[in-house]
Enzyme design. Structure first.
Site, PDB file in Angstrom:
ATOM      1  N   ASP A  79     -19.004  25.379  44.355  1.00 13.25           N
ATOM      2  CA  ASP A  79     -18.085  24.837  43.351  1.00 13.25           C
ATOM      3  C   ASP A  79     -16.967  24.063  44.063  1.00 13.25           C
ATOM      4  O   ASP A  79     -16.313  24.599  44.963  1.00 13.25           O
ATOM      5  CB  ASP A  79     -17.502  26.036  42.573  1.00 13.25           C
ATOM      6  CG  ASP A  79     -16.797  25.630  41.303  1.00 13.25           C
ATOM      7  OD1 ASP A  79     -17.105  24.557  40.759  1.00 13.25           O
ATOM      8  OD2 ASP A  79     -15.942  26.417  40.836  1.00 13.25           O
ATOM      9  N   HIS A  80     -16.745  22.832  43.663  1.00 10.38           N
ATOM     10  CA  HIS A  80     -15.626  22.015  44.179  1.00 10.38           C
ATOM     11  C   HIS A  80     -15.594  21.896  45.701  1.00 10.38           C
ATOM     12  O   HIS A  80     -14.556  22.162  46.334  1.00 10.38           O
ATOM     13  CB  HIS A  80     -14.280  22.568  43.682  1.00 10.38           C
ATOM     14  CG  HIS A  80     -14.089  22.425  42.212  1.00 10.38           C
ATOM     15  ND1 HIS A  80     -13.842  21.216  41.602  1.00 10.38           N
ATOM     16  CD2 HIS A  80     -14.142  23.347  41.218  1.00 10.38           C
ATOM     17  CE1 HIS A  80     -13.743  21.398  40.295  1.00 10.38           C
ATOM     18  NE2 HIS A  80     -13.935  22.681  40.029  1.00 10.38           N
TER      19      HIS A  80
HETATM   20  P1  13P Z   1     -12.141  27.897  34.045  1.00 10.14           P
HETATM   21  O1  13P Z   1     -10.866  28.045  34.800  1.00 10.14           O
HETATM   22  O2  13P Z   1     -11.887  27.306  32.680  1.00 10.14           O
HETATM   23  O3  13P Z   1     -12.929  29.136  33.974  1.00 10.14           O
HETATM   24  O4  13P Z   1     -13.029  26.810  34.810  1.00 10.14           O
HETATM   25  C1  13P Z   1     -13.818  27.191  35.908  1.00 10.14           C
HETATM   26  C2  13P Z   1     -14.389  26.013  36.618  1.00 10.14           C
HETATM   27  O5  13P Z   1     -14.379  24.894  36.167  1.00 10.14           O
HETATM   28  C3  13P Z   1     -14.999  26.281  37.927  1.00 10.14           C
HETATM   29  O6  13P Z   1     -15.391  25.105  38.545  1.00 10.14           O
HETATM   30  O1  G3H Z   2     -12.423  25.607  39.500  1.00 13.40           O
HETATM   31  C1  G3H Z   2     -12.031  26.516  40.198  1.00 13.40           C
HETATM   32  C2  G3H Z   2     -12.648  27.865  40.105  1.00 13.40           C
HETATM   33  O2  G3H Z   2     -12.060  28.616  39.068  1.00 13.40           O
HETATM   34  C3  G3H Z   2     -12.584  28.560  41.422  1.00 13.40           C
HETATM   35  O3  G3H Z   2     -11.291  28.958  41.671  1.00 13.40           O
HETATM   36  O4  G3H Z   2     -10.829  28.088  43.941  1.00 13.40           O
HETATM   37  O5  G3H Z   2      -9.520  30.019  42.998  1.00 13.40           O
HETATM   38  O6  G3H Z   2     -11.909  30.320  43.675  1.00 13.40           O
HETATM   39  P1  G3H Z   2     -10.861  29.374  43.183  1.00 13.40           P
HETATM   40 ZN    ZN Z   3     -14.131  23.433  38.138  1.00 16.81          ZN
END
Ligand code: 13P
Ligand code: G3H
Ligand code: ZN
Length: 312
Positions: free
Chosen positions: A83-84
């Site tokens: 993620d990201h």
């Molecule tokens: P929320 O903070 O709305 O759960 O979004 C999570 C997200 O987009 C993780 O990439």
């Molecule tokens: O989009 C972000 C997710 O909620 C992950 O959050 O970077 O704090 O793990 P984090």
């Molecule tokens: Zn996100």
């Protein structure tokens, strides 16, 4: 079945008018809560980890937890996604670590720089059988390495998407249509409305192409209440209305990202259990409740929001 990529999942989801839940994982109880729900409901599922989650749990532990879930849930397709991802190095590290999908988030860079970095990740990922998500437009909120204020966030420009997808070769695209990360998405008293006009324009320009929605937690008020009644202080926590998520899932959105709702359920479990049982100091006591809350959140999402029940 072994970990899968999201290719088949998205193809079926697009055709079937539903979405796959992408749930953030940080520890064993969260992995178990998510995958037990998905297994019971015969739903495909995406587990995703941020750079922060990998740092917290350590990459080797996190991957072993996911491998254990795959063994424990033999009837459903599970994908493991970064993620990201902020740069090429973390995407490469996850690909080399066995992830089946990565996100390169270069959305805060210029259009040309976003294309160049995304293209570089796509080339490496595809050579290793891994799929790639990228982002155009900016969500407000806090990610690991990117902080974006509401004023700086900008909707995706539909006129950019064809060129971006063609030049990068990316497999799915996250767009900004009014969601944001975290538990404080909208001001109290306002009427939260996602920009479905942008989603529809994007999908007209990218027929049958999977779109991703970040920041899609609904911030269940029952958990906010439990947290606040047991020593927490979450003021004006407001999420995305679930009927709008359901609508997005019927359209081109094939992946819906949820993290904050799991955090709320998890925290509510710990706070309420310790308040009710001040004598308790066995972590298994309160973590059992937290794990069940995560499972309940995911069960509700699959059944009532995503529409992915029985699609494994
Ligand atoms: P929320 O903070 O709305 O759960 O979004 C999570 C997200 O987009 C993780 O990439
Ligand atoms: O989009 C972000 C997710 O909620 C992950 O959050 O970077 O704090 O793990 P984090
Ligand atoms: Zn996100």
């Amino acid at each position: 079945m072994p970990l899968v990529t999201t290719t088949e999942m998205f193809k079926k989801a697009y055709a079937g008018g539903y979405a796959i839940g992408a749930f953030n994982v940080n520890n064993m109880e969260i992995v178990q809560g998510i995958t037990e729900a998905a297994q019971e409901l015969k739903s495909p599922v995406i587990l995703q980890a941020s750079a922060g989650a990998r740092k917290f749990a350590k990459p080797a532990y996190l991957m072993k937890l996911v491998e254990a879930a795959v063994i424990d849930c033999p009837d459903i397709p599970i994908a493991m996604h970064l993620d990201h991802g902020a740069d090429f190095e973390i995407c490469k590290s996850c690909i080399d670590n066995g992830f089946t999908s990565v996100m390169i988030d270069a959305s805060s860079k210029s259009f040309e720089d976003n294309i160049a970095l995304t293209r570089k990740v796509v080339e490496y990922a595809h050579a290793h059988g891994v799929v790639v998500e990228a982002e155009l437009g900016t969500l407000a909120g806090i990610e690991d390495d990117v902080k974006v204020s509401a004023e700086d966030s900008s909707y995706t420009r539909p006129e950019d998407v064809e060129e971006f997808v063609t030049r990068t070769g990316v497999d799915s695209l996250a767009i900004a249509i009014g969601t944001s990360h975290g538990a404080f998405k909208f001001k109290p008293g306002t009427d939260p409305k996602l920009r479905f006009d942008i989603l529809e324009e994007v999908s007209k320009r990218l027929p049958e192409f999977p779109i991703v929605l970040h920041g899609a937690s609904s911030v269940p008020q029952e958990y906010v209440k439990i947290i606040n009644e047991n020593g927490g202080a979450l003021v004006d926590a407001i999420g995305v209305p679930e009927d709008q998520l359901r609508q997005a899932a019927r359209l081109a959105v094939c992946k819906i990202n949820i993290d904050s709702d799991l955090r709320l359920g998890f925290t509510a479990g710990i706070r309420s259990t310790l308040r009710e049982h001040p004598e308790m100091f066995d972590p298994r006591g309160y973590l059992t409740v937290s794990r069940q809350n995560v499972k309940d959140v995911v069960t509700h999402k699959i059944k009532d929001v995503l529409g992915s029940e029985g699609k494994a």
